[in-house]
Design a protein around this motif. Structure first.
Motif, PDB file in Angstrom:
ATOM      1  N   PHE A 247      29.301  34.244  32.549  1.00 26.59           N
ATOM      2  CA  PHE A 247      28.883  35.583  32.571  1.00 26.59           C
ATOM      3  C   PHE A 247      29.119  36.431  31.585  1.00 26.59           C
ATOM      4  O   PHE A 247      30.422  36.673  31.125  1.00 26.59           O
ATOM      5  CB  PHE A 247      29.327  36.094  34.015  1.00 26.59           C
ATOM      6  N   VAL A 248      28.080  36.904  30.675  1.00 29.69           N
ATOM      7  CA  VAL A 248      28.419  37.598  29.538  1.00 29.69           C
ATOM      8  C   VAL A 248      27.704  38.873  29.681  1.00 29.69           C
ATOM      9  O   VAL A 248      26.635  39.018  30.203  1.00 29.69           O
ATOM     10  CB  VAL A 248      27.756  37.072  28.077  1.00 29.69           C
ATOM     11  N   ILE A 249      28.576  40.151  29.719  1.00 27.91           N
ATOM     12  CA  ILE A 249      27.990  41.302  29.920  1.00 27.91           C
ATOM     13  C   ILE A 249      28.406  42.177  28.706  1.00 27.91           C
ATOM     14  O   ILE A 249      29.257  42.264  28.060  1.00 27.91           O
ATOM     15  CB  ILE A 249      28.898  42.162  31.001  1.00 27.91           C
ATOM     16  N   GLN A 250      27.096  42.874  28.161  1.00 31.60           N
ATOM     17  CA  GLN A 250      27.218  43.583  26.987  1.00 31.60           C
ATOM     18  C   GLN A 250      27.670  45.277  27.637  1.00 31.60           C
ATOM     19  O   GLN A 250      26.753  45.592  28.020  1.00 31.60           O
ATOM     20  CB  GLN A 250      25.715  43.472  26.348  1.00 31.60           C
ATOM     21  N   GLY A 251      28.620  45.348  27.120  1.00 34.26           N
ATOM     22  CA  GLY A 251      28.959  46.883  27.997  1.00 34.26           C
ATOM     23  C   GLY A 251      30.476  47.259  27.160  1.00 34.26           C
ATOM     24  O   GLY A 251      30.857  46.552  26.318  1.00 34.26           O
ATOM     25  N   PRO A 252      30.971  48.507  27.507  1.00 37.12           N
ATOM     26  CA  PRO A 252      32.102  49.167  27.191  1.00 37.12           C
ATOM     27  C   PRO A 252      33.445  48.314  27.373  1.00 37.12           C
ATOM     28  O   PRO A 252      33.455  47.741  28.495  1.00 37.12           O
ATOM     29  CB  PRO A 252      32.208  50.525  27.653  1.00 37.12           C
ATOM     30  N   LYS A 253      34.361  48.333  26.629  1.00 35.21           N
ATOM     31  CA  LYS A 253      35.489  47.292  27.031  1.00 35.21           C
ATOM     32  C   LYS A 253      36.244  48.017  28.211  1.00 35.21           C
ATOM     33  O   LYS A 253      36.987  47.064  28.968  1.00 35.21           O
ATOM     34  CB  LYS A 253      36.514  47.719  25.798  1.00 35.21           C
ATOM     35  N   GLU A 254      35.910  49.199  28.704  1.00 36.31           N
ATOM     36  CA  GLU A 254      36.653  49.726  29.964  1.00 36.31           C
ATOM     37  C   GLU A 254      36.218  48.761  31.014  1.00 36.31           C
ATOM     38  O   GLU A 254      36.787  48.806  31.926  1.00 36.31           O
ATOM     39  CB  GLU A 254      36.463  51.175  30.150  1.00 36.31           C
ATOM     40  N   LEU A 255      35.099  48.176  31.042  1.00 30.56           N
ATOM     41  CA  LEU A 255      34.531  47.291  32.079  1.00 30.56           C
ATOM     42  C   LEU A 255      35.579  46.272  32.381  1.00 30.56           C
ATOM     43  O   LEU A 255      35.551  45.725  33.522  1.00 30.56           O
ATOM     44  CB  LEU A 255      32.985  46.933  31.731  1.00 30.56           C
ATOM     45  N   GLU A 256      36.240  45.843  31.396  1.00 33.00           N
ATOM     46  CA  GLU A 256      37.230  44.867  31.649  1.00 33.00           C
ATOM     47  C   GLU A 256      38.545  45.333  32.690  1.00 33.00           C
ATOM     48  O   GLU A 256      38.789  44.732  33.778  1.00 33.00           O
ATOM     49  CB  GLU A 256      37.971  44.370  30.439  1.00 33.00           C
ATOM     50  N   ASP A 257      38.690  46.707  32.719  1.00 29.78           N
ATOM     51  CA  ASP A 257      39.648  47.269  33.471  1.00 29.78           C
ATOM     52  C   ASP A 257      39.068  47.268  34.816  1.00 29.78           C
ATOM     53  O   ASP A 257      39.440  47.231  35.988  1.00 29.78           O
ATOM     54  CB  ASP A 257      40.242  48.491  33.165  1.00 29.78           C
ATOM     55  N   VAL A 258      37.578  47.943  34.933  1.00 25.52           N
ATOM     56  CA  VAL A 258      36.963  48.310  35.951  1.00 25.52           C
ATOM     57  C   VAL A 258      36.984  46.827  36.867  1.00 25.52           C
ATOM     58  O   VAL A 258      37.131  46.933  38.047  1.00 25.52           O
ATOM     59  CB  VAL A 258      35.544  48.752  35.705  1.00 25.52           C
ATOM     60  N   CYS A 260      38.914  44.329  36.581  1.00 26.99           N
ATOM     61  CA  CYS A 260      40.256  43.609  36.702  1.00 26.99           C
ATOM     62  C   CYS A 260      40.082  41.985  35.997  1.00 26.99           C
ATOM     63  O   CYS A 260      40.386  40.999  36.637  1.00 26.99           O
ATOM     64  CB  CYS A 260      40.702  43.370  38.083  1.00 26.99           C
ATOM     65  N   LEU A 261      39.425  42.025  34.594  1.00 31.05           N
ATOM     66  CA  LEU A 261      39.244  40.740  34.108  1.00 31.05           C
ATOM     67  C   LEU A 261      40.513  40.281  33.311  1.00 31.05           C
ATOM     68  O   LEU A 261      40.498  39.132  32.800  1.00 31.05           O
ATOM     69  CB  LEU A 261      37.948  40.877  33.406  1.00 31.05           C
ATOM     70  N   LYS A 262      41.218  40.970  32.962  1.00 29.89           N
ATOM     71  CA  LYS A 262      42.289  40.325  32.220  1.00 29.89           C
ATOM     72  C   LYS A 262      43.305  39.399  32.447  1.00 29.89           C
ATOM     73  O   LYS A 262      43.951  38.781  31.723  1.00 29.89           O
ATOM     74  CB  LYS A 262      43.307  41.779  31.567  1.00 29.89           C
ATOM     75  N   ASN A 263      43.337  39.196  34.219  1.00 26.45           N
ATOM     76  CA  ASN A 263      44.170  38.152  34.605  1.00 26.45           C
ATOM     77  C   ASN A 263      43.591  37.248  35.313  1.00 26.45           C
ATOM     78  O   ASN A 263      44.002  36.529  36.305  1.00 26.45           O
ATOM     79  CB  ASN A 263      45.411  39.060  35.435  1.00 26.45           C
ATOM     80  N   THR A 264      42.115  36.858  34.815  1.00 24.14           N
ATOM     81  CA  THR A 264      41.426  35.899  35.734  1.00 24.14           C
ATOM     82  C   THR A 264      41.220  34.780  34.970  1.00 24.14           C
ATOM     83  O   THR A 264      41.226  34.598  33.675  1.00 24.14           O
ATOM     84  CB  THR A 264      39.886  36.661  36.196  1.00 24.14           C
ATOM     85  N   SER A 265      40.802  33.701  35.706  1.00 29.75           N
ATOM     86  CA  SER A 265      40.520  32.383  34.948  1.00 29.75           C
ATOM     87  C   SER A 265      39.061  32.168  34.916  1.00 29.75           C
ATOM     88  O   SER A 265      38.546  31.232  34.295  1.00 29.75           O
ATOM     89  CB  SER A 265      41.178  31.237  35.742  1.00 29.75           C
ATOM     90  N   LEU A 266      38.222  33.308  35.447  1.00 30.13           N
ATOM     91  CA  LEU A 266      36.899  33.194  35.427  1.00 30.13           C
ATOM     92  C   LEU A 266      36.216  33.287  34.012  1.00 30.13           C
ATOM     93  O   LEU A 266      36.895  33.977  33.188  1.00 30.13           O
ATOM     94  CB  LEU A 266      36.212  34.166  36.111  1.00 30.13           C
ATOM     95  N   ASN A 267      35.016  32.758  33.820  1.00 27.10           N
ATOM     96  CA  ASN A 267      34.407  32.470  32.489  1.00 27.10           C
ATOM     97  C   ASN A 267      33.440  33.635  32.465  1.00 27.10           C
ATOM     98  O   ASN A 267      32.430  33.723  32.299  1.00 27.10           O
ATOM     99  CB  ASN A 267      33.695  31.263  32.639  1.00 27.10           C
ATOM    100  N   ILE A 268      34.205  35.009  32.189  1.00 33.16           N
ATOM    101  CA  ILE A 268      33.412  36.212  31.889  1.00 33.16           C
ATOM    102  C   ILE A 268      33.917  36.668  30.620  1.00 33.16           C
ATOM    103  O   ILE A 268      35.074  36.950  30.134  1.00 33.16           O
ATOM    104  CB  ILE A 268      33.841  37.208  33.176  1.00 33.16           C
ATOM    105  N   LYS A 269      32.885  37.205  30.037  1.00 33.53           N
ATOM    106  CA  LYS A 269      33.221  38.092  28.664  1.00 33.53           C
ATOM    107  C   LYS A 269      32.483  39.224  28.682  1.00 33.53           C
ATOM    108  O   LYS A 269      31.191  39.274  29.126  1.00 33.53           O
ATOM    109  CB  LYS A 269      32.706  36.924  27.556  1.00 33.53           C
ATOM    110  N   VAL A 270      33.145  40.342  28.202  1.00 33.40           N
ATOM    111  CA  VAL A 270      32.590  41.715  27.829  1.00 33.40           C
ATOM    112  C   VAL A 270      32.455  41.739  26.369  1.00 33.40           C
ATOM    113  O   VAL A 270      33.450  41.574  25.603  1.00 33.40           O
ATOM    114  CB  VAL A 270      33.359  42.819  28.482  1.00 33.40           C
TER     115      VAL A 270
END
Length: 485
Positions: A247-258, A260-270
């Protein structure tokens, strides 16, 4: 057996932070599955209100199971082993049929905790209907419904920036976020909404374009009874998918906090731009798929998995990816190699039966979009024609002769292409057109390729040589000779 619901299955309730347009298999096995994992892995603590965006009653609401359902994720894992992972998805709070409960849908605009919107209303869903009205209950088009809801939210929170949202469409169109915002703005003009609202849309909301990648095989109809017996409960909403997800999302870096992507094993990129990842998917995954189809099919193989069980075609796919496609792409090599290895595992997935003939639908367009850009880039960078891509084109021309081992092939492509292939192969069989002239006719179709591919130095010769060898000794023998060279 008991029905799967919150009375029979102890589950956590999460505050509503997400609204989701669409209740179909893809969103439930992709977005909702990921939100469920983020709740458990990284403390997202998000519940979802699903909006059924069209007016139909053919299927019951998820509310009949209190929003609970089962996902079965199947495929080849990181260790190369076949795996099946079963999860009960607990993050769906409700499903609202917007045509029957419009007021309940609009009331969600007043929800302070809600900060993300996902959608998948199919490619046709992101449309503008100029007969929609602000007072409709609801507007017909999805962007119209969204504009109604956003206007209610803007007014309820008096234009507060904190009431803005991350709007993340997953429809399969290029730069879907930009397209959705463009149509929302059309509704603002059509309905003559005030400038303060338009400014709030622009300044306080983010429309994020996306790239989604997971094969969702849907409801396991043929296995349903056996799976319910195995799991020990009744579930009318279970959904199956492949193991891989991206899952690739073109968006602001704050979306990572919204999210909670920093501690996940999921294959998601902002990311700042989804284009390189779209190019990677089209070139490696779709390109390899498209190239494999005519070669394997004309060698007597019926399905992708069968081809990947054949050492010759495994070698072909690997060499095509690593030697000819990856050198044309502009992303870190380790990311490209990892993605290519994941694609090979996906092709080998024993739970998915992809018939080559089904994939061949409209193949000429697929060659244009998935093969040609990499071929031209390779020629420009290396001053030579990529051998394996040329062989794929030759096999495509051979397949579109319309016969295999004396039996007719049920081809499906544009009438213009079908007429051209019928004509050149008829002339070839009559001896009035050489193999090279067949190739020249196909490569010279500038109405399709947007250029005369005979002008690409060495391409006509390479394709002609491969096609002649296929006609003389067969695809398998020629491919074996190439890969052993």
């Amino acid at each position: 057996m008991k029905q799967l619901n919150r009375q029979n299955h102890a589950s956590k309730r999460y505050p509503t932070k997400i609204m989701q347009f669409g209740e179909g298999n893809f969103l439930r096995a992709f977005i909702d599955w990921q939100i469920n994992h983020l709740n458990k892995e990284s403390g997202l603590n998000a519940g979802i209100s699903i909006i059924r965006p069209i007016d139909y009653d053919a299927l019951p609401l998820l509310n009949t199971q209190d929003g609970l359902y089962t996902t079965l994720v199947r495929g080849i894992d990181e260790s190369g082993e076949a795996t099946e992972q079963v999860d009960i998805i607990e993050c769906v709070n409700e499903e609202i049929p917007v045509y029957k409960e419009f007021d309940k849908y609009m009331a969600l605009a007043e929800c302070e905790t809600l900060n993300v919107i996902f959608s998948n209303t199919t490619e046709a869903g992101i449309e503008f209907i100029d007969t929609d009205k602000l007072g409709d209950a609801p507007a017909k088009a999805f962007p119209g419904k969204l504009t109604q809801w956003l206007y209610k939210r803007f007014n309820h929170f008096n234009g507060s920036a904190d009431a803005g949202l991350m709007i993340i469409p997953c429809e399969l169109i290029d730069y879907n976020g930009e397209k959705l915002k463009e149509i929302v703005m059309q509704y603002c003009q059509l309905w003559q909404l005030d400038e303060q609202f338009i400014a709030w849309i622009n300044d306080s909301n983010h429309f994020c374009s996306t790239l989604v990648d997971r094969i969702v095989t849907g409801f396991p109809r043929s296995e349903h009874d056996a799976l319910q017996t195995k799991l020990g409960y009744l579930d009318n909403f279970m959904v199956t998918s492949e193991y891989f997800h991206f899952f690739v999302i073109q968006g602001p870096k704050e979306l990572e906090d919204v999210l909670c992507l920093k501690n996940t094993s999921l294959n998601i990129k902002v990311v700042d731009d989804i284009y390189p990842y779209k190019q990677r998917k089209v070139a490696i995954l779709n390109g390899a798929h498209t190239a494999l189809v005519p070669l394997a099919y004309m060698a007597g193989i019926e399905a992708v998995g069968e081809a990947m069980d054949d050492n010759l075609f495994t070698q072909y796919v690997e060499k095509l990816m690593f030697d000819e496609i990856i050198p044309t792409l502009n992303l870190p090599k380790d990311e490209l190699v990892q993605f290519a290895n994941d694609v090979i595992k996906r092709f080998r997935n024993p739970y998915i039966h992809h018939l080559l003939l089904s994939i061949s639908l409209n193949s000429m367009t697929k060659f244009h979009t998935r093969i040609l850009p990499q071929l031209l880039t390779f020629v420009e960078k290396h001053q030579q024609v990529p051998t394996l891509m040329a062989q794929a084109i030759a096999a495509q021309i051979l397949m579109y002769r319309g016969t295999r081992d004396g039996q007719a092939i049920e081809l499906s492509d544009s009438p213009q292409w079908m007429a051209l292939f019928a004509d050149v192969w008829q002339q070839h069989s009559e001896g009035t057109m050489t193999t090279q002239q067949v190739v020249e006719s196909v490569l010279g179709a500038s109405w399709h390729w947007e250029q005369n591919l005979n002008d690409v130095e060495g391409l006509t010769l390479a394709v002609t040589s491969s096609l002649a060898a296929f006609l003389n000794s067969g695809v398998r023998v020629e491919l074996m000779r190439t890969l052993q060279a």
